[in-house]
Design a protein around this motif. Structure first.
Motif, PDB file in Angstrom:
ATOM      1  N   GLY A 184     115.206  79.785  32.338  1.00  0.00           N
ATOM      2  CA  GLY A 184     115.962  78.599  32.711  1.00  0.00           C
ATOM      3  C   GLY A 184     116.638  77.983  31.501  1.00  0.00           C
ATOM      4  O   GLY A 184     117.302  78.664  30.714  1.00  0.00           O
ATOM      5  N   ARG A 185     116.420  76.694  31.340  1.00  0.00           N
ATOM      6  CA  ARG A 185     117.098  75.975  30.269  1.00  0.00           C
ATOM      7  C   ARG A 185     116.702  76.482  28.879  1.00  0.00           C
ATOM      8  O   ARG A 185     117.461  76.316  27.917  1.00  0.00           O
ATOM      9  N   GLU A 186     115.568  77.107  28.767  1.00  0.00           N
ATOM     10  CA  GLU A 186     115.132  77.592  27.453  1.00  0.00           C
ATOM     11  C   GLU A 186     116.119  78.575  26.832  1.00  0.00           C
ATOM     12  O   GLU A 186     116.145  78.751  25.609  1.00  0.00           O
ATOM     13  N   GLN A 187     116.957  79.212  27.649  1.00  0.00           N
ATOM     14  CA  GLN A 187     117.932  80.155  27.094  1.00  0.00           C
ATOM     15  C   GLN A 187     118.901  79.482  26.131  1.00  0.00           C
ATOM     16  O   GLN A 187     119.459  80.128  25.232  1.00  0.00           O
ATOM     17  N   LEU A 188     119.086  78.164  26.288  1.00  0.00           N
ATOM     18  CA  LEU A 188     119.984  77.433  25.395  1.00  0.00           C
ATOM     19  C   LEU A 188     119.420  77.324  23.984  1.00  0.00           C
ATOM     20  O   LEU A 188     120.126  76.942  23.046  1.00  0.00           O
ATOM     21  N   ASN A 189     118.134  77.660  23.828  1.00  0.00           N
ATOM     22  CA  ASN A 189     117.505  77.635  22.507  1.00  0.00           C
ATOM     23  C   ASN A 189     117.633  78.975  21.795  1.00  0.00           C
ATOM     24  O   ASN A 189     116.932  79.223  20.801  1.00  0.00           O
ATOM     25  N   TYR A 190     118.520  79.849  22.257  1.00  0.00           N
ATOM     26  CA  TYR A 190     118.705  81.148  21.627  1.00  0.00           C
ATOM     27  C   TYR A 190     119.037  80.971  20.140  1.00  0.00           C
ATOM     28  O   TYR A 190     120.003  80.302  19.785  1.00  0.00           O
ATOM     29  N   GLY A 191     118.197  81.526  19.294  1.00  0.00           N
ATOM     30  CA  GLY A 191     118.389  81.405  17.848  1.00  0.00           C
ATOM     31  C   GLY A 191     117.833  80.138  17.236  1.00  0.00           C
ATOM     32  O   GLY A 191     117.814  79.982  16.009  1.00  0.00           O
ATOM     33  N   HIS A 192     117.361  79.206  18.059  1.00  0.00           N
ATOM     34  CA  HIS A 192     116.969  77.891  17.561  1.00  0.00           C
ATOM     35  C   HIS A 192     115.574  77.850  16.928  1.00  0.00           C
ATOM     36  O   HIS A 192     115.290  76.978  16.119  1.00  0.00           O
ATOM     37  N   THR A 193     114.695  78.758  17.313  1.00  0.00           N
ATOM     38  CA  THR A 193     113.326  78.685  16.795  1.00  0.00           C
ATOM     39  C   THR A 193     113.305  78.846  15.280  1.00  0.00           C
ATOM     40  O   THR A 193     112.738  78.019  14.550  1.00  0.00           O
TER      41      THR A 193
END
Length: 538
Positions: A418-427
């Motif tokens: 879901g919305r977690e895909q928007l954190n791609y590369g963010h970790t």
């Protein structure tokens, strides 16, 4: 005309020629401020500069300009007039038209006119320097802008009259002001619209409505835009100046904002406006979410990154010592106005940083974005260009679709993200930002973070080498970093343990299983993570 029409721009933009044409067609007077200064002082502008100095001239120029602002006339300001603080304040709420001109074209028009004191010597060099210094202020003050390089004076006047008829005097017939904006609906529990395009900042008044008090939170560099916004809303306005960048997202700044709202008597029926980049909109949204358990707020993002990411979706928050965005709330705005005209004030580094979020949207959901950016990277990085506006629009549309299906990040599973895909590369990106004490721009850190997760996905057999390599090539073409310090991995890995996506002690990473197909990977082997990071740093 009941109110003045103000023309600003560099020497050689054609303010005098176009001003006379406009005055004839609007049946009003044309006033050149320099002429009035010379008449009042009994000396030429050149002499005033030579014998009294620029500071004395600016003082007289300011007094004359402010005296003229109650005249229903076309008024041409000198090129440097908008740089004076008192004139900037005086122009708030007025119709200000910026005649844009390139330095080379302006030099051709000016020639060797030594009557212009600030152009003595190398005319082209001086014009370039003046434009570089003044352009952000012109952009901030202008309610409309028109390119004069490819138009005749008559065509410039026609464009301005179209604007006057459709926007300033809406009762008169006239074509549309300029390229139409795009409306993107965000279908959440409290739906709202994101407007994208030139000039949409003018819609602030209609969105704010009849509000008793409005707080406008902004960084120092947007002080003049904040005053322009204040001139559009009804009721009492409170301007709250925030520190630049991530320095705004602290407990101390948040507390100060609460104190300012309390002192001004803000109630639950009042409005908070966030004007600025992602840090400003994050902080402003959290102020609104936490004040009296939630008041209305409106987002006015002014950077590419903020438009595509921070201003849409209702995530708000601040940073603490342990990490970025660890304290926050979900609080949706009543609307978002992405005025692409404001992008013209950004420096190159900020534009490149914002492109990282655009490219991210291409990798996770909409590969057409990647094709468009790769087709003409120069245009994609050109402020307010047609291509840049289009990829911003597509990036916002991606985020709007994602958050509509999972506003609070609760529906992700390993097979359906879901919305977690928007954190791609963010970790990894957040860990780098923390280690750099936020000296790195957010998009710069995301760029390295996306290369890292691509390397992880490649080692897990989820994507092929071509897609891994595409990450690096497109990001480097955008001028973004794709490597970080090889010896930093232990410290970065420890910080990543605090990532919001984690469940207990299990690290969760957003990866790709193919272009546009995000997945969640949990508990990836630590040796593989270290290998992927080492490959990122090569």
């Amino acid at each position: 005309m009941a109110r003045p029409l103000i023309l600003i721009g560099a020497p050689g933009a054609g303010k005098t020629t176009v001003g006379h044409l406009l005055a004839q067609r609007l049946d009003c007077d044309f006033i050149d401020v320099d002429d009035v200064v010379e008449e009042r002082m009994g000396r030429s502008v050149r002499d005033i500069f030579a014998y009294d100095g620029e500071a004395a001239f600016r003082e007289v120029e300011s007094a004359v300009t402010l005296d003229l602002l109650d005249r229903g006339a076309v008024i041409s300001l000198g090129g440097g007039a908008p740089m004076t603080h008192s004139i900037q304040e005086g122009l708030v709420g007025h119709t200000v038209v910026w005649l844009e001109v390139a330095a080379g074209r302006a030099a051709d028009r000016v020639g060797l006119n030594v009557a212009r004191p600030l152009l003595l010597g190398n005319v082209r060099g001086r014009l370039r320097a003046l434009l570089e210094e003044r352009l952000p202020t012109y952009a901030a003050l202008a309610t409309y802008r028109v390119d004069t390089d490819s138009r005749t004076p008559d065509e410039v006047a026609d464009a301005i009259l179209d604007y006057v008829h459709s926007e300033v005097l809406p009762g008169l017939p006239g074509p549309e002001r300029r390229a139409a904006s795009t409306a993107i609906e965000v279908h959440t529990d409290d739906p709202y619209v994101v407007q994208v395009g030139p000039g949409v900042l003018d819609q602030v008044g209609s969105l704010a409505g009849d509000t008793s008090r409005v707080a406008i939170l902004h960084p120092p560099t947007l002080r003049h835009v904040a005053r322009r916004v204040a001139g559009q809303v009804t009721g009492e306005t409170l301007l709250i100046e925030l520190p630049d960048g991530e320095a705004a997202k602290t407990v101390a700044v948040l507390t100060d904002c609460w104190d300012r709202l309390a002192a001004a008597g803000f109630t639950r029926s009042d409005l908070v406006i966030g004007l600025g980049g992602g840090a400003t909109t994050d902080l402003s949204g959290f102020v609104a979410a936490s004040w009296l358990r939630g008041v209305r707020f409106l987002n006015l993002p002014t950077t590419v990154l903020a438009m595509v990411d921070a201003a849409v979706g209702g995530k708000t928050g601040i940073n603490i010592g342990a990490g970025k965005n660890l304290v926050g709330a979900f609080h949706e705005p009543i609307g978002v106005l992405c005025d692409t005209d404001l992008l013209r004030t950004l420096d190159r580094r900020e534009l490149r940083s914002g492109m990282a979020e655009v490219i991210k949207c291409g990798f996770i959901a909409h590969p057409e974005i990647l094709d468009l950016v790769e087709s003409d990277m120069t245009a994609a990085l050109t402020p307010a260009s047609e291509l840049q506006t289009e990829v911003i629009r597509q990036g916002i549309a991606v985020k709007a679709r994602v958050v509509a299906g999972d506003l609070r990040e609760r529906t992700s599973t390993p097979d359906h993200v879901g919305r977690e895909q928007l954190n791609y590369g963010h970790t990894l990106a957040h860990a780098i930002e923390q280690r750099e004490h936020f000296r790195w721009r957010h998009g710069e850190a995301i760029s390295v973070g996306m290369v890292f997760v691509a390397e992880v996905a490649g080692r897990l057999g989820l994507i092929d080498e071509a897609l891994v390599w595409r990450h690096r090539t497109i990001l480097e073409a955008a001028g973004l970093p794709t490597r970080y310090e090889p010896d930093a991995w232990p410290e970065l890995r420890a910080t990543m343990a605090l990532d919001k996506k984690n469940r207990g002690t299990t690290l969760r990473l957003v990866l790709l299983q193919g272009l546009g197909v995000p997945v969640i990977a949990e508990g990836v082997d630590e040796d593989l993570l270290a290998e992927a990071y080492a490959a990122t740093c090569r």
